[in-house]
Design a protein around this motif. Structure first.
Motif, short mmCIF file in Angstrom:
data_model
loop_
_atom_site.label_atom_id
_atom_site.label_comp_id
_atom_site.label_asym_id
_atom_site.label_seq_id
_atom_site.Cartn_x
_atom_site.Cartn_y
_atom_site.Cartn_z
N VAL A 84 0.81 -1.41 0.00
CA VAL A 84 0.07 -0.08 -0.05
C VAL A 84 0.85 1.38 -0.06
O VAL A 84 0.71 2.19 -0.65
N LEU A 85 2.11 1.12 0.92
CA LEU A 85 2.71 2.41 0.97
C LEU A 85 3.43 2.75 -0.63
O LEU A 85 3.68 3.75 -1.14
N LEU A 86 3.88 1.39 -1.12
CA LEU A 86 4.36 1.49 -2.61
C LEU A 86 3.30 2.11 -3.45
O LEU A 86 3.80 3.16 -4.38
N ILE A 87 2.30 1.93 -3.28
CA ILE A 87 1.17 2.36 -4.21
C ILE A 87 0.90 4.00 -4.04
O ILE A 87 0.84 4.67 -4.97
N HIS A 88 1.02 4.22 -3.01
CA HIS A 88 0.72 5.73 -2.49
C HIS A 88 2.03 6.58 -3.06
O HIS A 88 1.91 7.65 -3.59
N TRP A 89 3.11 6.04 -2.66
CA TRP A 89 4.41 6.63 -2.99
C TRP A 89 4.51 6.79 -4.59
O TRP A 89 5.01 7.82 -5.25
N ARG A 90 4.17 5.74 -5.54
CA ARG A 90 4.16 5.99 -6.80
C ARG A 90 3.14 6.92 -7.35
O ARG A 90 3.18 7.50 -8.36
N GLY A 91 1.87 6.90 -6.57
CA GLY A 91 0.99 7.86 -7.12
C GLY A 91 0.09 7.74 -8.10
O GLY A 91 0.31 6.70 -8.62
N GLY A 92 -0.43 8.50 -8.89
CA GLY A 92 -1.40 8.47 -10.02
C GLY A 92 -2.75 9.26 -9.86
O GLY A 92 -2.96 9.62 -8.87
N PRO A 93 -3.58 8.63 -10.52
CA PRO A 93 -5.14 9.23 -10.40
C PRO A 93 -5.43 8.70 -9.18
O PRO A 93 -5.34 7.30 -8.71
N PRO A 94 -6.21 9.44 -8.25
CA PRO A 94 -6.78 8.83 -7.12
C PRO A 94 -7.71 7.71 -7.13
O PRO A 94 -7.66 6.88 -6.37
N ALA A 95 -8.61 7.75 -8.20
CA ALA A 95 -9.44 6.63 -8.31
C ALA A 95 -8.56 5.24 -8.52
O ALA A 95 -9.07 4.10 -7.90
N ARG A 96 -7.57 5.23 -9.32
CA ARG A 96 -6.67 4.34 -9.59
C ARG A 96 -5.95 3.72 -8.38
O ARG A 96 -5.78 2.58 -8.08
N VAL A 97 -5.49 4.63 -7.50
CA VAL A 97 -4.76 4.35 -6.18
C VAL A 97 -5.74 3.73 -5.28
O VAL A 97 -5.23 2.63 -4.70
N ARG A 98 -6.93 4.31 -5.36
CA ARG A 98 -8.06 3.55 -4.45
C ARG A 98 -8.31 2.16 -4.79
O ARG A 98 -8.47 1.13 -3.80
N ARG A 99 -8.42 1.69 -6.14
CA ARG A 99 -8.55 0.54 -6.43
C ARG A 99 -7.63 -0.37 -6.22
O ARG A 99 -7.67 -1.56 -5.61
N ALA A 100 -6.52 0.08 -6.38
CA ALA A 100 -5.07 -0.74 -6.02
C ALA A 100 -4.93 -1.00 -4.73
O ALA A 100 -4.59 -2.22 -4.01
N VAL A 101 -5.27 0.10 -3.76
CA VAL A 101 -5.11 -0.20 -2.40
C VAL A 101 -6.25 -1.20 -1.75
O VAL A 101 -5.92 -2.20 -1.02
N LEU A 102 -7.37 -0.96 -2.29
CA LEU A 102 -8.46 -1.70 -1.79
C LEU A 102 -8.33 -3.16 -2.35
O LEU A 102 -8.66 -4.14 -1.35
N ALA A 103 -7.52 -3.42 -3.46
CA ALA A 103 -7.50 -4.88 -3.90
C ALA A 103 -6.32 -5.46 -2.88
O ALA A 103 -6.48 -6.67 -2.61
N CYS A 104 -5.37 -4.57 -2.78
CA CYS A 104 -4.50 -5.32 -1.79
C CYS A 104 -4.73 -5.67 -0.50
O CYS A 104 -4.57 -6.62 0.22
N VAL A 105 -5.55 -4.70 0.11
CA VAL A 105 -6.08 -4.95 1.59
C VAL A 105 -7.20 -6.00 1.59
O VAL A 105 -7.01 -6.79 2.48
N THR A 106 -8.04 -6.34 0.52
CA THR A 106 -8.86 -7.41 0.29
C THR A 106 -8.11 -8.62 0.37
O THR A 106 -8.51 -9.56 1.31
N ALA A 107 -7.02 -8.76 -0.63
CA ALA A 107 -6.45 -10.10 -0.72
C ALA A 107 -5.74 -10.33 0.61
O ALA A 107 -5.68 -11.47 1.20
N TYR A 108 -4.85 -9.49 1.43
CA TYR A 108 -4.27 -9.72 2.40
C TYR A 108 -5.04 -9.99 3.80
O TYR A 108 -4.64 -10.68 4.57
N GLY A 109 -6.27 -9.41 3.71
CA GLY A 109 -7.37 -9.50 4.50
C GLY A 109 -7.68 -10.72 4.82
O GLY A 109 -7.89 -11.38 5.80
N LEU A 110 -8.02 -11.39 3.34
CA LEU A 110 -8.62 -12.74 3.68
C LEU A 110 -7.37 -13.94 3.86
O LEU A 110 -7.80 -14.69 4.60
N LEU A 111 -6.05 -13.39 3.62
CA LEU A 111 -5.10 -14.35 4.21
C LEU A 111 -4.94 -14.18 5.57
O LEU A 111 -4.64 -15.33 6.39
#
Length: 391
Positions: A84-111
């Motif tokens: 998640v930190l790398l995603i924020h560090w890389r930056g980009g369109p806010p919507a894309r950043v939110r989707r990437a963060v949500l996908a990462c949190v969901t996957a690791y939350g399931l783990l």
């Protein structure tokens, strides 16, 4: 082992505290917030993995080895926070950043959920504080739980290495230095901690005992790698303000000769004496106080003194700017002398403006202070203020 991981945990917590010194600012900045979260989780991982902590958690809950899913779940969350930190560090369109963060949190939350469920299904009655990974390497469900946390951590570290290698060719300066530190820490994890863990666990599957790799080799490598990663994340964000404060401290000291000459006329509030006041705040206070003093001395400026000093400076080989600053220093020294002697202001007063009052920042004042340091000091008073009028 407890000492090693506790030291690593304290170092990580300290670096997070430095970033979190302004909570309101952190809450509004996703990058700083994600940096703090990642470092705090890393600190908690090390604190939870210490044998002393594991024993305390097991005793508190009354469940043998309850510290294992707690630590592994925390490590999985830490791995997620790094991505998640790398995603924020890389930056980009806010919507894309939110989707990437949500996908990462969901996957690791399931783990994390899987780790807890697998531990609940496993039969692990014997408390193991140092060698749980290898002791239960062949136990149903415990085996899968161990693989879950190791694979999740491996995925995060591999992604981190790939991203750092790619971005390292695109950025410069402190950001590149930070990426190199992160890459060093990730490589220590990928090439040190993880091979040691995997080798020890797989050896148990085939009836061999290489537990020392898991208990003695892996923990120091993990601690060192985490410290490198944290330094890489923190350095680009902490070093610029630290450098700014160092510059401010130097400028504050270089303003000393000017402040010593004019402080007796300043009507600015007294500088706070708190020891914790940062150099930048001290510099700003001194700038304001000096400008206040220069305003009080303006009625005493003598253009004749300034012009005479300017011609002398030019004849001595100084350029136009240097001659102007030297002339202003001579005029200021003369004004301070007559103000301290309670002389009458000039009538009509000079309309001349000092170079230091025409430029932004402390640079002009520093130039004036250095020129004034070369001007003979006068017997000026150190206390009191200039009166508005003299009779």
């Amino acid at each position: 082992m407890s000492l090693v991981v506790y030291v690593a945990a304290c170092a990580l917590a300290l670096s997070s505290g430095l970033l979190f010194r302004r909570p309101r600012t952190v809450a509004r900045d996703p990058l700083t917030l994600s940096t703090c979260v990642a470092i705090v989780l890393g600190s908690l991982v090390f604190a939870c993995s210490a044998p002393l902590t594991l024993a305390a958690v097991n005793d508190l809950t009354g469940i043998p080895n309850f510290g294992a899913p707690l630590t592994y779940g925390m490590l999985t969350a830490y791995s997620c926070s790094l991505i998640v930190l790398l995603i924020h560090w890389r930056g980009g369109p806010p919507a894309r950043v939110r989707r990437a963060v949500l996908a990462c949190v969901t996957a690791y939350g399931l783990l994390v959920v899987a780790i807890v469920v697998l531990f609940a299904l496993a039969d692990a009655p014997v408390e193991r504080l140092r060698d749980l990974d290898t002791y239960y390497a062949n136990t149903p469900y415990m085996r899968e739980m161990i693989l879950c946390y190791l694979l999740a951590h491996t995925a995060a570290m591999v992604v981190m290495c790939a991203v750092c290698l790619k971005w390292g060719r695109e950025v410069t300066g402190l950001l590149r230095t930070g990426l190199r530190l992160i890459l060093t820490g990730a490589m220590l994890d990928v090439l040190g901690f993880q091979p040691a863990k995997y080798t020890a666990v797989v050896a148990r599957w085939y009836g061999h005992d290489l537990d020392f790799l898991s208990t003695s080799v892996a923990p120091p490598l993990a601690s060192l790698g985490a410290l490198f990663c944290s330094a890489g994340f923190v350095l680009p964000r902490l070093l610029p303000p630290v450098a700014a404060h160092c510059r401010s401290l130097g400028e504050y000291r270089r303003l000393g000769p000017l402040w010593a000459r004019v402080r007796f006329v300043s009507t600015a509030p007294k500088q706070p004496s708190a020891w914790w006041q940062l150099p930048l705040a001290r510099l700003r206070w001194r700038e304001v106080s000096i400008h206040d003093a220069l305003l009080a001395l303006a009625p005493y400026f003598d253009d004749g003194v300034r012009e005479k000093a300017r011609r002398a400076a030019l004849s001595s080989g100084r350029d136009t700017h240097q001659a102007r600053v030297a002339a202003e220093a001579a005029m200021l020294a003369d004004a301070a002398r007559r103000a301290a002697a309670r002389a009458r202001p000039l009538d009509p007063p000079s309309t001349y403006r000092l170079h230091a009052t025409e430029v932004a920042g402390p640079g002009g004042l520093v130039e004036l202070a250095q020129a004034l340091a070369e001007t003979p000091a006068c017997d000026t008073l150190r206390e009191g203020t200039v009166k508005a009028s003299h009779g």
